[in-house]
Design a protein around this motif. Sequence first.
Motif, PDB file in Angstrom:
ATOM      1  N   VAL A  59       0.858  -1.176   0.000  1.00 14.09           N
ATOM      2  CA  VAL A  59       0.000   0.000   0.000  1.00 14.09           C
ATOM      3  C   VAL A  59       0.898   1.230   0.000  1.00 14.09           C
ATOM      4  CG1 VAL A  59      -0.206   0.037   2.526  1.00 14.09           C
ATOM      5  CG2 VAL A  59      -1.960   1.137   1.117  1.00 14.09           C
ATOM      6  N   TYR A  60       0.447   2.265  -0.692  1.00 14.48           N
ATOM      7  CA  TYR A  60       1.234   3.483  -0.855  1.00 14.48           C
ATOM      8  C   TYR A  60       0.489   4.687  -0.307  1.00 14.48           C
ATOM      9  CZ  TYR A  60       3.448   0.480  -4.360  1.00 14.48           C
ATOM     10  OH  TYR A  60       4.077  -0.565  -5.016  1.00 14.48           O
ATOM     11  N   LEU A  61       1.261   5.703   0.032  1.00 12.91           N
ATOM     12  CA  LEU A  61       0.681   6.991   0.390  1.00 12.91           C
ATOM     13  C   LEU A  61       1.512   8.068  -0.308  1.00 12.91           C
ATOM     14  CD1 LEU A  61      -1.513   8.407   2.113  1.00 12.91           C
ATOM     15  CD2 LEU A  61       0.268   8.778   3.836  1.00 12.91           C
ATOM     16  N   GLN A  62       0.942   8.638  -1.354  1.00 13.58           N
ATOM     17  CA  GLN A  62       1.593   9.743  -2.050  1.00 13.58           C
ATOM     18  C   GLN A  62       1.217  11.034  -1.351  1.00 13.58           C
ATOM     19  OE1 GLN A  62       3.748   9.772  -4.792  1.00 13.58           O
ATOM     20  NE2 GLN A  62       3.924  11.953  -4.319  1.00 13.58           N
ATOM     21  N   MET A  63       2.216  11.770  -0.902  1.00 15.00           N
ATOM     22  CA  MET A  63       1.984  12.989  -0.139  1.00 15.00           C
ATOM     23  C   MET A  63       2.544  14.178  -0.916  1.00 15.00           C
ATOM     24  SD  MET A  63       2.885  11.614   3.689  1.00 15.00           S
ATOM     25  CE  MET A  63       4.640  11.499   3.348  1.00 15.00           C
ATOM     26  N   ASN A  64       1.676  15.060  -1.328  1.00 16.20           N
ATOM     27  CA  ASN A  64       2.069  16.257  -2.066  1.00 16.20           C
ATOM     28  C   ASN A  64       1.761  17.505  -1.253  1.00 16.20           C
ATOM     29  OD1 ASN A  64       2.754  14.601  -4.269  1.00 16.20           O
ATOM     30  ND2 ASN A  64       0.684  14.761  -5.131  1.00 16.20           N
ATOM     31  N   SER A  65       2.349  18.615  -1.661  1.00 13.57           N
ATOM     32  CA  SER A  65       2.115  19.903  -0.993  1.00 13.57           C
ATOM     33  C   SER A  65       2.276  19.770   0.516  1.00 13.57           C
ATOM     34  CB  SER A  65       0.709  20.428  -1.333  1.00 13.57           C
ATOM     35  OG  SER A  65       0.556  20.567  -2.723  1.00 13.57           O
ATOM     36  N   LEU A  66       3.347  19.160   0.921  1.00 11.25           N
ATOM     37  CA  LEU A  66       3.555  18.900   2.344  1.00 11.25           C
ATOM     38  C   LEU A  66       3.728  20.189   3.131  1.00 11.25           C
ATOM     39  CD1 LEU A  66       5.795  15.764   1.990  1.00 11.25           C
ATOM     40  CD2 LEU A  66       3.701  15.878   3.345  1.00 11.25           C
ATOM     41  N   LYS A  67       3.225  20.149   4.357  1.00 11.60           N
ATOM     42  CA  LYS A  67       3.268  21.287   5.263  1.00 11.60           C
ATOM     43  C   LYS A  67       4.029  20.890   6.530  1.00 11.60           C
ATOM     44  CE  LYS A  67      -1.429  22.531   3.800  1.00 11.60           C
ATOM     45  NZ  LYS A  67      -2.813  22.792   4.273  1.00 11.60           N
ATOM     46  N   PRO A  68       4.575  21.855   7.236  1.00 11.04           N
ATOM     47  CA  PRO A  68       5.260  21.521   8.497  1.00 11.04           C
ATOM     48  C   PRO A  68       4.364  20.742   9.465  1.00 11.04           C
ATOM     49  CG  PRO A  68       5.821  23.733   7.836  1.00 11.04           C
ATOM     50  CD  PRO A  68       4.766  23.268   6.885  1.00 11.04           C
ATOM     51  N   GLU A  69       3.076  21.016   9.449  1.00  9.56           N
ATOM     52  CA  GLU A  69       2.157  20.305  10.346  1.00  9.56           C
ATOM     53  C   GLU A  69       1.926  18.853   9.948  1.00  9.56           C
ATOM     54  OE1 GLU A  69       1.670  23.254   8.843  1.00  9.56           O
ATOM     55  OE2 GLU A  69      -0.433  23.514   8.251  1.00  9.56           O
ATOM     56  N   ASP A  70       2.463  18.438   8.805  1.00 12.80           N
ATOM     57  CA  ASP A  70       2.414  17.022   8.426  1.00 12.80           C
ATOM     58  C   ASP A  70       3.536  16.224   9.083  1.00 12.80           C
ATOM     59  OD1 ASP A  70       1.532  18.085   5.129  1.00 12.80           O
ATOM     60  OD2 ASP A  70       0.187  17.224   6.634  1.00 12.80           O
ATOM     61  N   THR A  71       4.435  16.907   9.767  1.00 12.28           N
ATOM     62  CA  THR A  71       5.533  16.226  10.436  1.00 12.28           C
ATOM     63  C   THR A  71       4.996  15.261  11.488  1.00 12.28           C
ATOM     64  OG1 THR A  71       7.092  18.035  10.086  1.00 12.28           O
ATOM     65  CG2 THR A  71       7.541  16.548  11.931  1.00 12.28           C
ATOM     66  N   ALA A  72       5.383  13.997  11.374  1.00 11.65           N
ATOM     67  CA  ALA A  72       4.881  12.958  12.277  1.00 11.65           C
ATOM     68  C   ALA A  72       5.532  11.628  11.914  1.00 11.65           C
ATOM     69  CB  ALA A  72       3.366  12.824  12.153  1.00 11.65           C
ATOM     70  N   SER A  73       5.315  10.650  12.777  1.00 18.48           N
ATOM     71  CA  SER A  73       5.605   9.264  12.412  1.00 18.48           C
ATOM     72  C   SER A  73       4.371   8.706  11.728  1.00 18.48           C
ATOM     73  CB  SER A  73       5.949   8.444  13.652  1.00 18.48           C
ATOM     74  OG  SER A  73       7.182   8.852  14.200  1.00 18.48           O
ATOM     75  N   TYR A  74       4.570   8.073  10.598  1.00 20.17           N
ATOM     76  CA  TYR A  74       3.464   7.534   9.816  1.00 20.17           C
ATOM     77  C   TYR A  74       3.461   6.010   9.921  1.00 20.17           C
ATOM     78  CZ  TYR A  74       2.431  12.055   7.765  1.00 20.17           C
ATOM     79  OH  TYR A  74       2.056  13.369   7.586  1.00 20.17           O
ATOM     80  N   TYR A  75       2.272   5.475  10.210  1.00 24.82           N
ATOM     81  CA  TYR A  75       2.112   4.045  10.426  1.00 24.82           C
ATOM     82  C   TYR A  75       1.095   3.468   9.445  1.00 24.82           C
ATOM     83  CZ  TYR A  75       4.215   5.221  14.921  1.00 24.82           C
ATOM     84  OH  TYR A  75       5.044   5.689  15.900  1.00 24.82           O
ATOM     85  N   CYS A  76       1.427   2.339   8.873  1.00 28.43           N
ATOM     86  CA  CYS A  76       0.404   1.633   8.111  1.00 28.43           C
ATOM     87  C   CYS A  76      -0.193   0.557   9.014  1.00 28.43           C
ATOM     88  CB  CYS A  76       0.946   1.044   6.818  1.00 28.43           C
ATOM     89  SG  CYS A  76       2.009  -0.390   6.994  1.00 28.43           S
TER      90      CYS A  76
END
Length: 124
Positions: free
Chosen positions: A79-96
């Motif tokens: 599974v994929y997660l394409q992340m565009n137009s990233l913002k500082p508030e997107d900073t995090a640990s990402y879990y599937c």
Amino acid sequence: QVQLVESGGGLVQAGGSLRLSCVSSGRTFRRLAMGWFRQARGKEREFVAAISGNGGYIYYGDSVKGRFTISRANAKNTVYLQMNSLKPEDTASYYCARGRQYSSRWDAHEYDYWGQGTQVTVSS
């Protein structure tokens, strides 16, 4: 025992893009939903996106709608997660996470296996 391994995190400037991947072990991948969640330091876990077993149902958290895209390749158990137009508030640990059923959605209790996470840091 199902194992989920995320990759693709890193450091990116605001406005940039990243693509996360999550490879799952096991033979039931195509029959179950997959989801992405994130947790920033000092904050609660947040739903990001979910996709049903065949990709026919997709859900996004309000904060990422229009910027992130979830997809899956059942032949690759990925599974994929394409992340565009990233913002500082997107900073995090990402879990599937693997759903307990075909179309799990935004409730973390609907998921039974979780990866170790990959860090995404967006600089301003």
